[in-house]
Design a protein around this motif. Sequence first.
Motif, PDB file in Angstrom:
ATOM      1  N   ARG A   1      -7.463  35.424  15.231  1.00 55.68           N
ATOM      2  CA  ARG A   1      -6.582  34.656  14.354  1.00 55.68           C
ATOM      3  C   ARG A   1      -7.375  33.978  13.247  1.00 55.68           C
ATOM      4  NH1 ARG A   1      -3.780  32.407  19.446  1.00 55.68           N
ATOM      5  NH2 ARG A   1      -2.075  33.858  19.692  1.00 55.68           N
ATOM      6  N   GLU A   2      -8.552  33.469  13.609  1.00 53.54           N
ATOM      7  CA  GLU A   2      -9.396  32.792  12.624  1.00 53.54           C
ATOM      8  C   GLU A   2      -9.850  33.769  11.537  1.00 53.54           C
ATOM      9  OE1 GLU A   2     -11.230  29.613  10.838  1.00 53.54           O
ATOM     10  OE2 GLU A   2      -9.844  29.608  12.531  1.00 53.54           O
ATOM     11  N   GLU A   3     -10.228  34.976  11.925  1.00 55.22           N
ATOM     12  CA  GLU A   3     -10.646  35.968  10.931  1.00 55.22           C
ATOM     13  C   GLU A   3      -9.494  36.358  10.021  1.00 55.22           C
ATOM     14  OE1 GLU A   3     -12.167  39.087  13.335  1.00 55.22           O
ATOM     15  OE2 GLU A   3     -14.041  38.049  13.775  1.00 55.22           O
ATOM     16  N   LEU A   4      -8.312  36.499  10.587  1.00 50.89           N
ATOM     17  CA  LEU A   4      -7.143  36.834   9.772  1.00 50.89           C
ATOM     18  C   LEU A   4      -6.818  35.708   8.792  1.00 50.89           C
ATOM     19  CD1 LEU A   4      -4.812  38.466  12.440  1.00 50.89           C
ATOM     20  CD2 LEU A   4      -6.031  39.609  10.590  1.00 50.89           C
ATOM     21  N   ARG A   5      -6.928  34.451   9.235  1.00 50.67           N
ATOM     22  CA  ARG A   5      -6.678  33.320   8.360  1.00 50.67           C
ATOM     23  C   ARG A   5      -7.668  33.285   7.199  1.00 50.67           C
ATOM     24  NH1 ARG A   5      -8.657  28.565   7.402  1.00 50.67           N
ATOM     25  NH2 ARG A   5     -10.156  28.652   9.098  1.00 50.67           N
ATOM     26  N   ARG A   6      -8.957  33.504   7.500  1.00 53.02           N
ATOM     27  CA  ARG A   6      -9.974  33.509   6.442  1.00 53.02           C
ATOM     28  C   ARG A   6      -9.736  34.641   5.452  1.00 53.02           C
ATOM     29  NH1 ARG A   6     -14.707  34.167   9.583  1.00 53.02           N
ATOM     30  NH2 ARG A   6     -13.991  33.054  11.378  1.00 53.02           N
ATOM     31  N   ARG A   7      -9.345  35.799   5.941  1.00 55.83           N
ATOM     32  CA  ARG A   7      -9.094  36.931   5.059  1.00 55.83           C
ATOM     33  C   ARG A   7      -7.905  36.650   4.147  1.00 55.83           C
ATOM     34  NH1 ARG A   7      -7.822  42.802   7.373  1.00 55.83           N
ATOM     35  NH2 ARG A   7      -6.880  41.402   8.845  1.00 55.83           N
ATOM     36  N   MET A   8      -6.855  36.021   4.689  1.00 49.66           N
ATOM     37  CA  MET A   8      -5.687  35.704   3.870  1.00 49.66           C
ATOM     38  C   MET A   8      -6.034  34.655   2.816  1.00 49.66           C
ATOM     39  SD  MET A   8      -3.216  37.614   4.751  1.00 49.66           S
ATOM     40  CE  MET A   8      -1.806  36.830   4.052  1.00 49.66           C
ATOM     41  N   GLN A   9      -6.852  33.674   3.169  1.00 54.29           N
ATOM     42  CA  GLN A   9      -7.267  32.677   2.189  1.00 54.29           C
ATOM     43  C   GLN A   9      -8.134  33.309   1.111  1.00 54.29           C
ATOM     44  OE1 GLN A   9      -9.160  29.621   4.485  1.00 54.29           O
ATOM     45  NE2 GLN A   9      -7.249  28.470   4.755  1.00 54.29           N
ATOM     46  N   GLY A  10      -8.990  34.250   1.485  1.00 58.89           N
ATOM     47  CA  GLY A  10      -9.830  34.940   0.510  1.00 58.89           C
ATOM     48  C   GLY A  10      -9.022  35.767  -0.460  1.00 58.89           C
TER      49      GLY A  10
END
Length: 198
Positions: free
Chosen positions: A163-172
């Motif tokens: 979930r954390e990786e998906l959140r960072r990717r969406m913010q990027g």
Amino acid sequence: MTLYNLRSIERLWGSRKFVSFLLSTLPYTTLLPPILLACALRPMTLGRLSYLPAGPTPLVFALLAQYHAAIPHIYRYRVLASAPESSATSTTASSPALTLTSKSLSYLLPAQLALSQLPGSILPAAVGWLVGYAYRREILPGAARWRIPGWANGGRRAGGASREELRRRMQGEAAASGSGSGVDAGQGERARRRTYGE
């Protein structure tokens, strides 16, 4: 009620470690009481002790050992054994009293569970407490360090992204496009909102 009180262990550890504790101590708490009963206690008592009560008593007491070690008491109070005398010379230090803590009532129901069907009910309670203590002291082979896989608890998805990786990717992606927020990208500190006419 006891399991409700023990929920603080899951909040303290987190779901992954809590489920890992339950799964790693389950073989010990399930198999040790009947093995001890059949191989040691039944022959020593000449068949007098020949039953175990049903239920998760060993698992509850393994959790209770963690609760005892990890959760501090908040306050202490004294319960007097007799009514205090009215004379000014008597002190409460000389009267017999029982000192209890804020966790004392949490141990009342498990004590009733352990003493409800004597002598058979004390064995699962003692085994559960010893297994919980052994887990706490990292005596159980590999149990204290083992954790369930992250995907089993929702940490890692089957696709490999957490979930954390998906959140960072969406913010990027949102920061790279910049147009979704109405702020001009690439102007650093001087970023300004675009007006409708621009």
